[in-house]
Design a protein around this motif. Structure first.
Motif, PDB file in Angstrom:
ATOM      1  N   CYS A 177       0.841  -1.226  -0.078  1.00 14.66           N
ATOM      2  CA  CYS A 177       0.078   0.144   0.150  1.00 14.66           C
ATOM      3  C   CYS A 177       0.973   1.254   0.062  1.00 14.66           C
ATOM      4  O   CYS A 177       2.200   1.515   0.666  1.00 14.66           O
ATOM      5  CB  CYS A 177      -0.890  -0.055   1.490  1.00 14.66           C
ATOM      6  N   ARG A 178       0.549   2.378  -0.609  1.00 15.64           N
ATOM      7  CA  ARG A 178       1.239   3.412  -0.780  1.00 15.64           C
ATOM      8  C   ARG A 178       1.304   4.363   0.496  1.00 15.64           C
ATOM      9  O   ARG A 178       0.190   4.265   1.194  1.00 15.64           O
ATOM     10  CB  ARG A 178       0.705   4.370  -1.947  1.00 15.64           C
ATOM     11  N   GLY A 182      -2.541   4.545  -0.435  1.00 16.65           N
ATOM     12  CA  GLY A 182      -3.086   4.445  -2.035  1.00 16.65           C
ATOM     13  C   GLY A 182      -3.054   2.878  -2.103  1.00 16.65           C
ATOM     14  O   GLY A 182      -2.209   2.189  -1.986  1.00 16.65           O
ATOM     15  N   CYS A 184      -3.944   0.598  -5.467  1.00 12.54           N
ATOM     16  CA  CYS A 184      -3.914   0.525  -6.686  1.00 12.54           C
ATOM     17  C   CYS A 184      -5.126  -0.015  -7.510  1.00 12.54           C
ATOM     18  O   CYS A 184      -5.599  -1.053  -7.580  1.00 12.54           O
ATOM     19  CB  CYS A 184      -2.843  -0.088  -7.332  1.00 12.54           C
ATOM     20  N   VAL A 329      -5.031   4.839  -6.723  1.00  9.41           N
ATOM     21  CA  VAL A 329      -3.853   4.956  -7.503  1.00  9.41           C
ATOM     22  C   VAL A 329      -3.716   4.336  -8.871  1.00  9.41           C
ATOM     23  O   VAL A 329      -4.076   3.052  -8.918  1.00  9.41           O
ATOM     24  CB  VAL A 329      -2.303   4.524  -6.894  1.00  9.41           C
ATOM     25  N   SER A 331      -0.933   3.117 -11.164  1.00  8.33           N
ATOM     26  CA  SER A 331       0.508   3.461 -11.043  1.00  8.33           C
ATOM     27  C   SER A 331       1.206   3.193 -12.376  1.00  8.33           C
ATOM     28  O   SER A 331       0.779   2.373 -13.083  1.00  8.33           O
ATOM     29  CB  SER A 331       0.776   2.228 -10.175  1.00  8.33           C
ATOM     30  N   GLY A 350      -2.083  -3.427  -4.296  1.00 12.32           N
ATOM     31  CA  GLY A 350      -1.612  -2.471  -3.222  1.00 12.32           C
ATOM     32  C   GLY A 350      -2.247  -2.743  -1.862  1.00 12.32           C
ATOM     33  O   GLY A 350      -2.512  -1.995  -1.288  1.00 12.32           O
ATOM     34  N   HIS A 356       7.305   2.210   2.892  1.00 13.87           N
ATOM     35  CA  HIS A 356       7.940   3.389   2.400  1.00 13.87           C
ATOM     36  C   HIS A 356       9.180   3.187   1.718  1.00 13.87           C
ATOM     37  O   HIS A 356       9.817   2.319   2.116  1.00 13.87           O
ATOM     38  CB  HIS A 356       8.292   4.448   3.798  1.00 13.87           C
ATOM     39  N   THR A 358      10.052   1.801  -1.158  1.00 12.78           N
ATOM     40  CA  THR A 358      10.068   0.444  -1.716  1.00 12.78           C
ATOM     41  C   THR A 358      11.449   0.172  -2.642  1.00 12.78           C
ATOM     42  O   THR A 358      11.951   0.926  -3.230  1.00 12.78           O
ATOM     43  CB  THR A 358       8.850   0.219  -2.309  1.00 12.78           C
TER      44      THR A 358
END
Length: 391
Positions: A177-178, A182, A184, A329, A331, A350, A356, A358
């Motif tokens: 996950c963003r 986030g 996807c 998102v 991507s 995602g 964080h 990646t």
């Protein structure tokens, strides 16, 4: 009806086990070309899935680890669920000793911690309590695939994954996950081109005119190739590796270039690849140099299907109930989910914990998100069992 706060509480109970298994898995070197390490990670995961009642099949992929397919027949009238993860990382041999798993405050770190070892383990623990609670009986089946070569584009696994996807009705993919929440809902196409130039070696002082530089031939392509990129419109043509030569005082007889390609959809991908081919096909300034072309687009675009939006709507609702952020998102990064979506299978991607930086030495996972994002993943599986997902 899905009780997402209950699932968060169950994930909290599973957290110590998740972290312990993540430590074991992260501390195994499992770069894409390290078959032994990839298989050691899969050994751990296959053991847990087998314990949950899955029939685990492992098929060796020459030069890589095993392709693992774990199947569980549930007998319901609902959809056939496909879950996608991978065991390989981008990291070289020895990295786990240099940068072992560690918890630093509210985050964990280590090679592949969020891309995606913790993610797969989180998903297995969600399955553990859902099956114990008999919350998935409406599903026809669950297939859980672990890919050994995802980080290099899954070149040896695409055919297998497409065959599995043809027997699925929806797909949940465990990429991270963003930051900020986030998830996807779509992806662009991704490709790789490898150019190899062969020239003629000669001493640069005594016999310069007898030489034909392979490096010079490829260097002339750098500017034109990079100019094909248009980031604002999702197009990328980026040279990531350029190497060659035999010695400082020798006209280079060999050079190679690795080019990364990105496009927003399959039509744009075809056009970009044609433009790259046209540039490479131009004769080098020195006709004694030849340039060989290899590669193309390896991952199709992941379209945003109606079923994808149905899945995202459910995830958005679950996040709202838990009071955690979420946003959609599209991507430019790659995922095996694209293979399923291309065949018309709704995919939501995602769905791992928040990660964080990646694929960098700063890669970290938010520990709290293992609980909350695991609950969202569990909620999606339960909602599919309840017939709440449009497929």
């Amino acid at each position: 009806m899905t009780d997402i706060t209950h699932y968060a509480a169950r994930m909290e109970q599973e957290l110590p086990s998740i972290l312990a298994m993540a430590e074991r898995s992260v501390n195994i070197d499992s770069g894409s070309y390290m078959a032994e390490g990839v298989n050691a990670v899969i050994d751990i995961w296959a053991g847990m899935l087998g314990g949950l009642g899955f029939a685990v099949e492992r098929r060796p992929l020459p030069g890589f680890g095993d392709q693992m397919t774990a199947r569980l027949a549930l007998g319901g009238n609902g959809p056939r669920l496909l879950i996608l993860g991978h065991a390989d990382t981008v990291w070289p041999a020895g990295i786990a000793a240099e940068w072992p798993f560690a918890r630093i405050g509210d985050r964990i770190t280590g090679p592949g911690v969020g891309d995606m070892k913790t993610n797969v383990i989180m998903a297995m623990h969600a399955l553990k309590f859902l099956l114990a609670d008999q919350a998935l009986g409406g599903l026809a089946s669950i297939t859980f695939c672990v890919v050994p070569d995802e980080e290099i584009g899954s070149p040896g696994s695409r055919e297998w994954l497409e065959a599995v996807a043809r027997e699925a009705d929806l797909c949940l993919t465990l990429e991270p996950c963003r930051p900020g929440g986030g998830i996807c809902i779509g992806r662009g196409a991704i490709g790789a081109v490898y150019l190899t130039a062969t020239g003629v070696t000669a001493h640069v002082g005594a016999n310069r005119d007898n030489g034909a530089s392979a490096i010079a031939a490829l260097a002339a392509l750098v500017g034109p190739l990079e100019a094909l990129g248009d980031p604002a419109n999702g197009l990328g043509c980026s040279i990531g590796i350029f190497k060659g030569g035999e010695a400082r005082q020798v006209v280079s007889g060999h050079a190679e270039m690795h080019v990364d390609l990105r496009a927003p959809d399959d039509a744009a991908a075809e056009k970009l690849l044609a433009e790259v081919r046209a540039l490479v096909a131009r004769p080098p300034a020195d006709p004694r140099v030849s340039i060989a072309f290899r590669g193309g687009f390896t991952r199709p675009a992941m379209p945003t299907l109606p079923g994808t939006l149905s899945l995202y709507g459910l995830a958005e609702g679950f996040c709202g109930e838990l009071g955690i952020p979420v946003f959609s998102v599209v991507s430019r990064g790659g995922s095996d989910g694209s293979f399923a979506a291309r065949l018309g299978v709704p995919v939501l991607d995602g769905l791992g914990p928040i990660t964080h930086d990646t694929c960098s030495r700063r890669e970290q996972v938010e520990v709290a998100s293992i609980v909350t994002r695991g609950a969202v993943l569990a909620g999606l599986m339960a909602a599919a069992s309840e017939g709440r997902v449009q497929t």
